[in-house]
Design a protein around this motif. Structure first.
Motif, PDB file in Angstrom:
ATOM      1  N   SER A 111       7.867 -15.956  -8.333  1.00 41.49           N
ATOM      2  CA  SER A 111       7.199 -14.807  -8.965  1.00 41.49           C
ATOM      3  C   SER A 111       8.196 -13.842  -9.583  1.00 41.49           C
ATOM      4  O   SER A 111       7.898 -13.187 -10.589  1.00 41.49           O
ATOM      5  CB  SER A 111       6.351 -14.059  -7.930  1.00 41.49           C
ATOM      6  OG  SER A 111       5.340 -14.886  -7.405  1.00 41.49           O
ATOM      7  N   VAL A 161       1.112  -8.765  -7.029  1.00 37.08           N
ATOM      8  CA  VAL A 161       2.482  -8.710  -7.530  1.00 37.08           C
ATOM      9  C   VAL A 161       2.608  -7.822  -8.763  1.00 37.08           C
ATOM     10  O   VAL A 161       3.621  -7.127  -8.938  1.00 37.08           O
ATOM     11  CB  VAL A 161       2.978 -10.141  -7.848  1.00 37.08           C
ATOM     12  CG1 VAL A 161       4.333 -10.106  -8.538  1.00 37.08           C
ATOM     13  CG2 VAL A 161       3.064 -10.966  -6.566  1.00 37.08           C
ATOM     14  N   PHE A 212       9.545 -10.451  -3.112  1.00 41.15           N
ATOM     15  CA  PHE A 212       8.690 -11.339  -3.892  1.00 41.15           C
ATOM     16  C   PHE A 212       8.887 -12.780  -3.444  1.00 41.15           C
ATOM     17  O   PHE A 212       9.924 -13.132  -2.877  1.00 41.15           O
ATOM     18  CB  PHE A 212       9.073 -11.303  -5.383  1.00 41.15           C
ATOM     19  CG  PHE A 212       9.006  -9.968  -6.044  1.00 41.15           C
ATOM     20  CD1 PHE A 212       7.903  -9.600  -6.791  1.00 41.15           C
ATOM     21  CD2 PHE A 212      10.066  -9.078  -5.949  1.00 41.15           C
ATOM     22  CE1 PHE A 212       7.849  -8.378  -7.429  1.00 41.15           C
ATOM     23  CE2 PHE A 212      10.024  -7.846  -6.580  1.00 41.15           C
ATOM     24  CZ  PHE A 212       8.905  -7.494  -7.327  1.00 41.15           C
ATOM     25  N   GLY A 224      -1.960 -18.899  -7.837  1.00 40.71           N
ATOM     26  CA  GLY A 224      -0.879 -18.496  -6.946  1.00 40.71           C
ATOM     27  C   GLY A 224      -0.114 -19.694  -6.412  1.00 40.71           C
ATOM     28  O   GLY A 224      -0.418 -20.855  -6.715  1.00 40.71           O
ATOM     29  N   SER A 225       0.892 -19.429  -5.583  1.00 41.06           N
ATOM     30  CA  SER A 225       1.759 -20.498  -5.093  1.00 41.06           C
ATOM     31  C   SER A 225       1.010 -21.471  -4.182  1.00 41.06           C
ATOM     32  O   SER A 225       1.238 -22.686  -4.238  1.00 41.06           O
ATOM     33  CB  SER A 225       2.966 -19.902  -4.357  1.00 41.06           C
ATOM     34  OG  SER A 225       2.548 -19.056  -3.293  1.00 41.06           O
TER      35      SER A 225
END
Length: 335
Positions: free
Chosen positions: A218, A197, A214, A50-51
């Protein structure tokens, strides 16, 4: 003789106390001056990929070179990043257990989740911000919302409660962005929380969901492939990463929209000042490194090359999201 003995005893005791103080203070100074002399762990409160994890890994790699230490990343996912944050808060404040955290677990979580017993602003020592990334409001191709004018028209039509928007969960920054649209326009778009997501994208591309929020990185693949329509980013200005997508704030009805997910490096409260300064200097070297900048650009985030007044920044974020959570009754929405 007895009086002399007592005097000697008292003198010896005082001398021992003085030595003890010197040993303790000297030990602290030595620990600070030799820091780091063993591996540092950076905790990420989310699974790999993930980020926040991407921020953690590229910061760890570069920081290791700048401060001359092994830096390892520990993924401790669960409860929206709060499990990882709690581990760091409870860790020994010696600079060897750090957190790469985000807006969600540092500020928002304690405002919307009664089960979260910590305050990320007061219980964590902020070392510095790494970067930030806007969110994006996107629409299904099957719907009638194609741009911000369409969005505002629906929002003010009195029929907005027949529309829904999806996010990756209750109380997340994505959820907050959707509620800010409601607050600014007077709309009543219904929030639909998703577990991640992937299912959100599926429902938006299939037309089962009219709107979705979002992280920009993404959503870009689906936007660029034409599967969904970008209505606007949630930051006050357009993102240099996707300059063709307007900011929602460009529409007068949404001029106060300004939400970005930021990422920062934190430690437990009470770290020695020298250690904190070494970490701050190391982080600034990381952010100024062209190799790091090239890597970071690929994440879709902007580098925080100039640090704000951190105390003022976090207080402003707390005030913003506290007001929004109260307006939207987000805390009472939780099961």
């Amino acid at each position: 003789m007895k009086k002399l003995s007592n005097k000697v005893t008292r003198t010896t005791f005082c001398a021992l106390c003085a030595v003890a103080v010197l040993v303790v203070s000297g030990g602290t100074a030595l620990a600070a001056s030799t820091y780091p002399d063993r591996p540092i762990t950076i905790v990420v409160g989310y699974p790999a990929g993930g980020s926040v994890d991407l921020n953690g890994r590229i910061v760890a790699e570069s920081l290791a070179k700048k401060i001359g230490a092994n830096v390892v990343v520990e993924n401790l996912g669960g409860a929206g990043g709060t499990i990882g944050a709690q581990k760091v808060i409870r860790a020994r404040p010696d600079g060897y257990t750090l957190l790469v955290g985000s807006l969600n677990e540092v500020v928002i979580a304690s405002l919307v989740n009664p089960a979260v017993k910590y305050n990320g602003i007061t219980d964590l020592q902020a070392i510095g911000l790494i970067g930030d990334q806007p969110l994006v409001l996107a629409a299904s191709k099957a719907g009638n919302i194609k741009n911000t004018d369409d969005l505002v028209k629906v929002a003010t039509s009195g029929k907005s409660d027949s529309y829904s928007y999806g996010s990756s969960g209750v109380g997340t920054s994505l959820h907050m962005a959707g509620e800010m649209v409601n607050a600014e326009t007077g709309a009543r778009f219904l929030h639909v929380p998703y577990r991640g997501v992937a299912p959100l994208v599926t429902d938006l591309t299939s037309g089962r969901l009219p709107l979705g929020v979002f992280a920009l990185s993404s959503a870009l693949p689906q936007i660029q492939s034409g599967q969904i329509t970008a209505i606007g980013v949630t930051s006050a200005k357009r993102s240099s990463f996707a300059a063709d997508i307007p900011a929602l704030a460009e529409n007068p009805a949404l001029k106060a929209m300004d939400i970005s997910v930021w990422f920062g490096l934190f430690g437990p409260k009470g770290m020695p000042e020298d250690v904190t300064k070494k970490l701050q200097a190391g982080l600034q070297q990381v952010l100024a490194d062209p190799e790091f900048q090239a890597q970071y650009q690929k994440t879709g985030s902007n580098i925080m090359r100039t640090q704000p007044d951190l105390a003022a920044f976090f207080q402003a974020e707390h005030n913003k999201f506290k007001k929004l959570a109260e307006t939207a009754h987000i805390a009472t929405e939780r099961p």
